[in-house]
Scaffold this motif. Structure first.
Motif, PDB file in Angstrom:
ATOM      1  N   LEU A  26      11.929 -12.948 -14.099  1.00 30.07           N
ATOM      2  CA  LEU A  26      11.051 -14.077 -13.805  1.00 30.07           C
ATOM      3  C   LEU A  26      11.341 -14.648 -12.423  1.00 30.07           C
ATOM      4  O   LEU A  26      10.849 -15.695 -12.075  1.00 30.07           O
ATOM      5  N   SER A  27      12.149 -13.918 -11.642  1.00 34.95           N
ATOM      6  CA  SER A  27      12.541 -14.444 -10.334  1.00 34.95           C
ATOM      7  C   SER A  27      12.167 -13.482  -9.213  1.00 34.95           C
ATOM      8  O   SER A  27      11.133 -12.837  -9.268  1.00 34.95           O
ATOM      9  N   VAL A  28      13.046 -13.336  -8.232  1.00 35.51           N
ATOM     10  CA  VAL A  28      12.790 -12.575  -7.007  1.00 35.51           C
ATOM     11  C   VAL A  28      12.461 -11.106  -7.262  1.00 35.51           C
ATOM     12  O   VAL A  28      11.587 -10.548  -6.621  1.00 35.51           O
ATOM     13  N   ASP A  29      13.147 -10.484  -8.185  1.00 39.60           N
ATOM     14  CA  ASP A  29      12.953  -9.050  -8.418  1.00 39.60           C
ATOM     15  C   ASP A  29      11.540  -8.786  -8.954  1.00 39.60           C
ATOM     16  O   ASP A  29      10.777  -9.713  -9.223  1.00 39.60           O
ATOM     17  N   ALA A  30      11.206  -7.516  -9.114  1.00 40.50           N
ATOM     18  CA  ALA A  30       9.906  -7.135  -9.682  1.00 40.50           C
ATOM     19  C   ALA A  30       9.801  -7.659 -11.111  1.00 40.50           C
ATOM     20  O   ALA A  30      10.811  -7.981 -11.735  1.00 40.50           O
ATOM     21  N   ASP A  31       8.594  -7.699 -11.631  1.00 46.18           N
ATOM     22  CA  ASP A  31       8.401  -8.177 -13.002  1.00 46.18           C
ATOM     23  C   ASP A  31       9.163  -7.312 -14.004  1.00 46.18           C
ATOM     24  O   ASP A  31       9.746  -7.820 -14.950  1.00 46.18           O
ATOM     25  N   LYS A  78      12.879  -2.408   0.326  1.00 42.77           N
ATOM     26  CA  LYS A  78      14.302  -2.222   0.624  1.00 42.77           C
ATOM     27  C   LYS A  78      15.067  -1.732  -0.614  1.00 42.77           C
ATOM     28  O   LYS A  78      15.850  -0.791  -0.543  1.00 42.77           O
ATOM     29  N   LYS A  79      14.813  -2.345  -1.742  1.00 41.36           N
ATOM     30  CA  LYS A  79      15.583  -2.023  -2.954  1.00 41.36           C
ATOM     31  C   LYS A  79      15.095  -0.753  -3.667  1.00 41.36           C
ATOM     32  O   LYS A  79      15.895   0.007  -4.200  1.00 41.36           O
ATOM     33  N   TYR A  80      13.768  -0.518  -3.682  1.00 37.40           N
ATOM     34  CA  TYR A  80      13.218   0.587  -4.476  1.00 37.40           C
ATOM     35  C   TYR A  80      12.545   1.681  -3.643  1.00 37.40           C
ATOM     36  O   TYR A  80      12.160   2.713  -4.185  1.00 37.40           O
ATOM     37  N   LYS A  81      12.367   1.466  -2.358  1.00 34.94           N
ATOM     38  CA  LYS A  81      11.689   2.413  -1.453  1.00 34.94           C
ATOM     39  C   LYS A  81      10.364   2.861  -2.033  1.00 34.94           C
ATOM     40  O   LYS A  81       9.467   2.053  -2.183  1.00 34.94           O
ATOM     41  N   ASP A  82      10.224   4.119  -2.403  1.00 31.15           N
ATOM     42  CA  ASP A  82       8.956   4.635  -2.947  1.00 31.15           C
ATOM     43  C   ASP A  82       8.965   4.696  -4.476  1.00 31.15           C
ATOM     44  O   ASP A  82       8.187   5.422  -5.077  1.00 31.15           O
ATOM     45  N   LYS A  83       9.819   3.903  -5.095  1.00 29.23           N
ATOM     46  CA  LYS A  83       9.947   3.940  -6.556  1.00 29.23           C
ATOM     47  C   LYS A  83       9.496   2.615  -7.194  1.00 29.23           C
ATOM     48  O   LYS A  83      10.132   2.102  -8.093  1.00 29.23           O
ATOM     49  N   TRP A  84       8.392   2.094  -6.704  1.00 26.19           N
ATOM     50  CA  TRP A  84       7.809   0.884  -7.286  1.00 26.19           C
ATOM     51  C   TRP A  84       6.297   0.951  -7.115  1.00 26.19           C
ATOM     52  O   TRP A  84       5.790   1.683  -6.278  1.00 26.19           O
ATOM     53  N   MET A  85       5.589   0.178  -7.936  1.00 25.65           N
ATOM     54  CA  MET A  85       4.138   0.096  -7.797  1.00 25.65           C
ATOM     55  C   MET A  85       3.614  -1.213  -8.364  1.00 25.65           C
ATOM     56  O   MET A  85       4.245  -1.834  -9.207  1.00 25.65           O
ATOM     57  N   PHE A  86       2.438  -1.587  -7.833  1.00 26.40           N
ATOM     58  CA  PHE A  86       1.700  -2.710  -8.377  1.00 26.40           C
ATOM     59  C   PHE A  86       0.848  -2.211  -9.540  1.00 26.40           C
ATOM     60  O   PHE A  86       0.251  -1.136  -9.458  1.00 26.40           O
ATOM     61  N   ILE A  87       0.760  -3.006 -10.586  1.00 23.03           N
ATOM     62  CA  ILE A  87      -0.241  -2.812 -11.633  1.00 23.03           C
ATOM     63  C   ILE A  87      -1.140  -4.035 -11.539  1.00 23.03           C
ATOM     64  O   ILE A  87      -0.681  -5.164 -11.734  1.00 23.03           O
ATOM     65  N   VAL A  88      -2.401  -3.807 -11.177  1.00 23.86           N
ATOM     66  CA  VAL A  88      -3.322  -4.934 -11.003  1.00 23.86           C
ATOM     67  C   VAL A  88      -4.101  -5.181 -12.290  1.00 23.86           C
ATOM     68  O   VAL A  88      -4.464  -4.246 -12.997  1.00 23.86           O
ATOM     69  N   SER A  89      -4.342  -6.446 -12.552  1.00 18.61           N
ATOM     70  CA  SER A  89      -5.016  -6.832 -13.792  1.00 18.61           C
ATOM     71  C   SER A  89      -6.520  -6.605 -13.732  1.00 18.61           C
ATOM     72  O   SER A  89      -7.184  -6.552 -14.756  1.00 18.61           O
ATOM     73  N   ASN A  90      -7.054  -6.470 -12.526  1.00 19.48           N
ATOM     74  CA  ASN A  90      -8.494  -6.345 -12.343  1.00 19.48           C
ATOM     75  C   ASN A  90      -8.754  -5.272 -11.291  1.00 19.48           C
ATOM     76  O   ASN A  90      -8.181  -5.328 -10.200  1.00 19.48           O
ATOM     77  N   ARG A  91      -9.606  -4.327 -11.591  1.00 16.67           N
ATOM     78  CA  ARG A  91      -9.837  -3.207 -10.664  1.00 16.67           C
ATOM     79  C   ARG A  91     -10.368  -3.671  -9.310  1.00 16.67           C
ATOM     80  O   ARG A  91     -10.203  -2.988  -8.303  1.00 16.67           O
ATOM     81  N   ASP A  92     -10.990  -4.837  -9.254  1.00 15.12           N
ATOM     82  CA  ASP A  92     -11.480  -5.358  -7.979  1.00 15.12           C
ATOM     83  C   ASP A  92     -10.331  -5.706  -7.023  1.00 15.12           C
ATOM     84  O   ASP A  92     -10.543  -5.859  -5.825  1.00 15.12           O
ATOM     85  N   LEU A  93      -9.126  -5.838  -7.539  1.00  9.04           N
ATOM     86  CA  LEU A  93      -7.952  -6.140  -6.715  1.00  9.04           C
ATOM     87  C   LEU A  93      -7.301  -4.886  -6.152  1.00  9.04           C
ATOM     88  O   LEU A  93      -6.468  -4.964  -5.247  1.00  9.04           O
ATOM     89  N   LEU A  94      -7.664  -3.727  -6.670  1.00 12.28           N
ATOM     90  CA  LEU A  94      -6.986  -2.480  -6.331  1.00 12.28           C
ATOM     91  C   LEU A  94      -6.979  -2.203  -4.825  1.00 12.28           C
ATOM     92  O   LEU A  94      -5.932  -1.888  -4.254  1.00 12.28           O
ATOM     93  N   LYS A  95      -8.101  -2.334  -4.180  1.00  9.25           N
ATOM     94  CA  LYS A  95      -8.208  -2.032  -2.747  1.00  9.25           C
ATOM     95  C   LYS A  95      -7.285  -2.940  -1.930  1.00  9.25           C
ATOM     96  O   LYS A  95      -6.590  -2.476  -1.024  1.00  9.25           O
ATOM     97  N   LYS A  96      -7.258  -4.219  -2.263  1.00 10.00           N
ATOM     98  CA  LYS A  96      -6.417  -5.166  -1.524  1.00 10.00           C
ATOM     99  C   LYS A  96      -4.934  -4.861  -1.715  1.00 10.00           C
ATOM    100  O   LYS A  96      -4.155  -4.901  -0.759  1.00 10.00           O
ATOM    101  N   TYR A  97      -4.529  -4.555  -2.935  1.00  6.04           N
ATOM    102  CA  TYR A  97      -3.118  -4.277  -3.195  1.00  6.04           C
ATOM    103  C   TYR A  97      -2.698  -2.906  -2.683  1.00  6.04           C
ATOM    104  O   TYR A  97      -1.547  -2.709  -2.307  1.00  6.04           O
ATOM    105  N   ASN A  98      -3.611  -1.946  -2.638  1.00  7.33           N
ATOM    106  CA  ASN A  98      -3.284  -0.632  -2.076  1.00  7.33           C
ATOM    107  C   ASN A  98      -2.937  -0.730  -0.597  1.00  7.33           C
ATOM    108  O   ASN A  98      -2.211   0.116  -0.080  1.00  7.33           O
ATOM    109  N   LYS A  99      -3.441  -1.747   0.086  1.00  7.84           N
ATOM    110  CA  LYS A  99      -3.087  -1.961   1.491  1.00  7.84           C
ATOM    111  C   LYS A  99      -1.636  -2.420   1.626  1.00  7.84           C
ATOM    112  O   LYS A  99      -1.033  -2.284   2.694  1.00  7.84           O
TER     113      LYS A  99
END
Length: 142
Positions: A57-62, A97-118
């Motif tokens: 619930l803090s700084v790290d990923a969910d 820094k902590k996860y390099k290429d081993k993390w990803m966003f999961i977006v709740s709404n597909r309309d957010l996908l393009k913005k978060y992919n940036k």
């Protein structure tokens, strides 16, 4: 349950690949979609045999977890972070820094996908299992 603060919502289940009716109890200032997606992603990780799963619930990923001795992270996003430039830069810096290429966003709404992919690798709900398999470098999940 409704007398104890839970309320009904319909959310897209990333495992069942359909909308399900659930009861959600608010946690901090998180939206119901965020609360459900964190729970649902943890359920998916458990289903594929990952046991060392942590929710933050803090700084790290969910969600953080270990797979084949490596640390991975999932960041659940409903779009609220997009308007907070400093906070999003701090989050991205930390995750990269902590996860390099081993993390990803999961977006709740597909309309957010393009913005978060940036900002980093992002997936919408219907593709979580497929993209998680790619990130973990395994053939498929199911």
């Amino acid at each position: 349950l409704t007398e104890n603060g839970y309320y009904p919502v319909a959310e897209y289940d990333i495992i069942e690949k359909k909308y399900v009716n659930v009861l959600i109890k608010p946690v901090l200032n998180h939206f119901p979609a965020h609360i459900f997606l964190v729970w649902n992603a943890k359920k998916l990780l458990n289903k594929i045999g990952i046991k060392d799963i942590k929710e933050h619930l803090s700084v790290d990923a969910d969600i953080t977890f270990k797979f084949n001795g490596k640390s991975y992270a999932l960041e659940i996003e409903t779009g609220t972070l997009l308007g907070k430039a400093k906070q999003i830069q701090e989050k991205l810096s930390y995750l990269n820094k902590k996860y390099k290429d081993k993390w990803m966003f999961i977006v709740s709404n597909r309309d957010l996908l393009k913005k978060y992919n940036k900002l980093g690798f992002a997936t919408q709900r219907k593709d979580v299992a497929k993209n998680l398999a790619k990130m973990l470098k395994i053939a498929h999940l199911f």
